[in-house]
Design a protein around this motif. Structure first.
Motif, PDB file in Angstrom:
ATOM      1  N   ALA A 183      82.522  73.004 -31.243  1.00 38.29           N
ATOM      2  CA  ALA A 183      83.152  73.696 -32.364  1.00 38.29           C
ATOM      3  C   ALA A 183      82.110  74.106 -33.406  1.00 38.29           C
ATOM      4  O   ALA A 183      82.172  75.208 -33.964  1.00 38.29           O
ATOM      5  CB  ALA A 183      84.216  72.801 -33.001  1.00 38.29           C
ATOM      6  N   ALA A 202      88.280  71.075 -35.261  1.00 34.87           N
ATOM      7  CA  ALA A 202      88.722  72.283 -35.963  1.00 34.87           C
ATOM      8  C   ALA A 202      88.111  72.367 -37.347  1.00 34.87           C
ATOM      9  O   ALA A 202      87.646  73.436 -37.784  1.00 34.87           O
ATOM     10  CB  ALA A 202      90.245  72.315 -36.047  1.00 34.87           C
ATOM     11  N   LYS A 250      84.353  73.408 -37.186  1.00 33.89           N
ATOM     12  CA  LYS A 250      84.124  74.850 -37.065  1.00 33.89           C
ATOM     13  C   LYS A 250      84.446  75.573 -38.367  1.00 33.89           C
ATOM     14  O   LYS A 250      83.651  76.366 -38.873  1.00 33.89           O
ATOM     15  CB  LYS A 250      84.961  75.427 -35.929  1.00 33.89           C
ATOM     16  N   VAL A 299      90.982  73.920 -31.354  1.00 35.26           N
ATOM     17  CA  VAL A 299      90.155  74.675 -32.303  1.00 35.26           C
ATOM     18  C   VAL A 299      90.558  76.142 -32.245  1.00 35.26           C
ATOM     19  O   VAL A 299      90.662  76.710 -31.142  1.00 35.26           O
ATOM     20  CB  VAL A 299      88.651  74.524 -31.972  1.00 35.26           C
TER      21      VAL A 299
END
Length: 325
Positions: A9, A152, A155, A183
């Protein structure tokens, strides 16, 4: 949504920003051909070339200086320090230059740089490669400190950090690099300075960040089995701190347990406790508790290291003490 590891991510966030803005580049020890010490940047040099994914000499001072200078002249560097423990080598460039230049120049110069570094124990890397030293950076005005607790968030906060016009210290927990999660695909931005309620509850607020998020969520499930409904607040960003979400949770539950891996004395949990005492004292039905590592260097021995790191059992015990007395 797609399944990614925490490290994938981060890499995807870097890739999205480098595709979006040609002024973004990555630099650090072994980030190119080797893909970084933990493989986070694997494949990026093949896509973007050696001019934008730069393998540097082993010199943290030069890496940080490269970041500060290039940011001041209009680029958006992402510099990697191989271990956050090594940040002391280049601290002057960070706290006397990057953190202060925009203020000292009356806002005429922006310093849009991201400093990535891994933190945390759990891999038997011993005392010089395992620390969680986020409190150092949170103490410096002019720097934002981000510690994502899910793929998530890793990122989304990475992309937000690259777009920010101020220096952002982006700390990645080693034990989370392989953690899987949903993600969002494509560009994805999570606002810096906004906490996240990872689990709603009514009896006690468990306030945490980074590598302690999964353990705190597991502890909340253990508490639920005993009839205690815990709320888990993932700060995500330490500076700027989302006081509104923090205090709203404490107002709802009346109790707070702060959980972090760093040592207790001088840890950022003390600042969180101070905010609660100063601005939310009337909400409390019990004293604020902290669950942290002990004030010792991190052992190399796997057995001792396991005892050193805060775990679910200690979190549960602290919460039960507040709820049941």
């Amino acid at each position: 949504m797609t399944q990614m590891s925490y490290s994938e991510a981060i890499r995807d966030g870097i890739r999205m920003e480098m595709r979006r803005d040609s002024g973004v580049f990555l630099a650090g020890e072994d980030v190119g051909i080797f893909g970084g010490c933990f493989g986070v940047t694997a494949g990026l040099q093949e896509e973007f070339g050696k001019e934008r994914v730069v393998d540097t000499p082993v010199t943290e001072t030069a890496i940080m200086g490269l970041g500060v200078g290039s940011a001041a002249t209009g680029l958006r560097p992402i510099v990697e320090i191989m271990f956050a423990d090594f940040m002391g080598v280049c601290l002057d460039e960070l706290y006397n230059q990057a953190a202060k230049m925009r203020y000292m120049f009356g806002g005429k110069t922006k310093i849009p740089m991201v400093i990535r570094a891994p933190v945390g124990a759990g891999v038997s890397a011993a005392a010089q490669h395992s620390q969680s030293n986020e409190a150092w950076f949170a103490h410096i005005p002019g720097i934002k400190v981000v510690m994502p607790g899910s793929p998530a968030d890793a990122k989304g906060l990475l992309e937000a950090a690259v777009r920010d016009d101020n220096p952002v210290v982006f700390l990645e927990h080693k034990l989370m690099l392989g953690m899987q999660g949903d993600v969002p695909e494509g560009e994805y931005v999570v606002p810096i300075g906004k906490a996240d309620i990872k689990r709603s509850g009514t009896d006690v607020s468990l306030i945490t960040w980074s590598g302690m998020v999964p353990k705190t969520l597991a502890a909340a499930e253990m508490l639920a089995a005993e009839g205690i409904n815990a709320e888990v607040v993932d700060l995500r960003t330490l500076t700027p701190l989302d006081k509104e979400t923090l205090l709203s949770s404490v107002e709802k539950t009346g109790r707070a347990v702060i959980v972090h891996e760093a040592v207790k004395t001088g840890g950022f949990g003390g600042e969180v406790a101070a905010v609660i005492a100063d601005e939310g004292f009337g909400y409390l039905d019990a004293p604020v508790k902290r669950v942290t590592a002990p004030d010792t260097p991190i052992p190399f021995s796997p057995a001792l290291e396991k005892l050193w790191i805060p775990d679910e059992t200690r979190i549960v015990a602290a919460a039960k003490e507040l709820v049941r007395g």
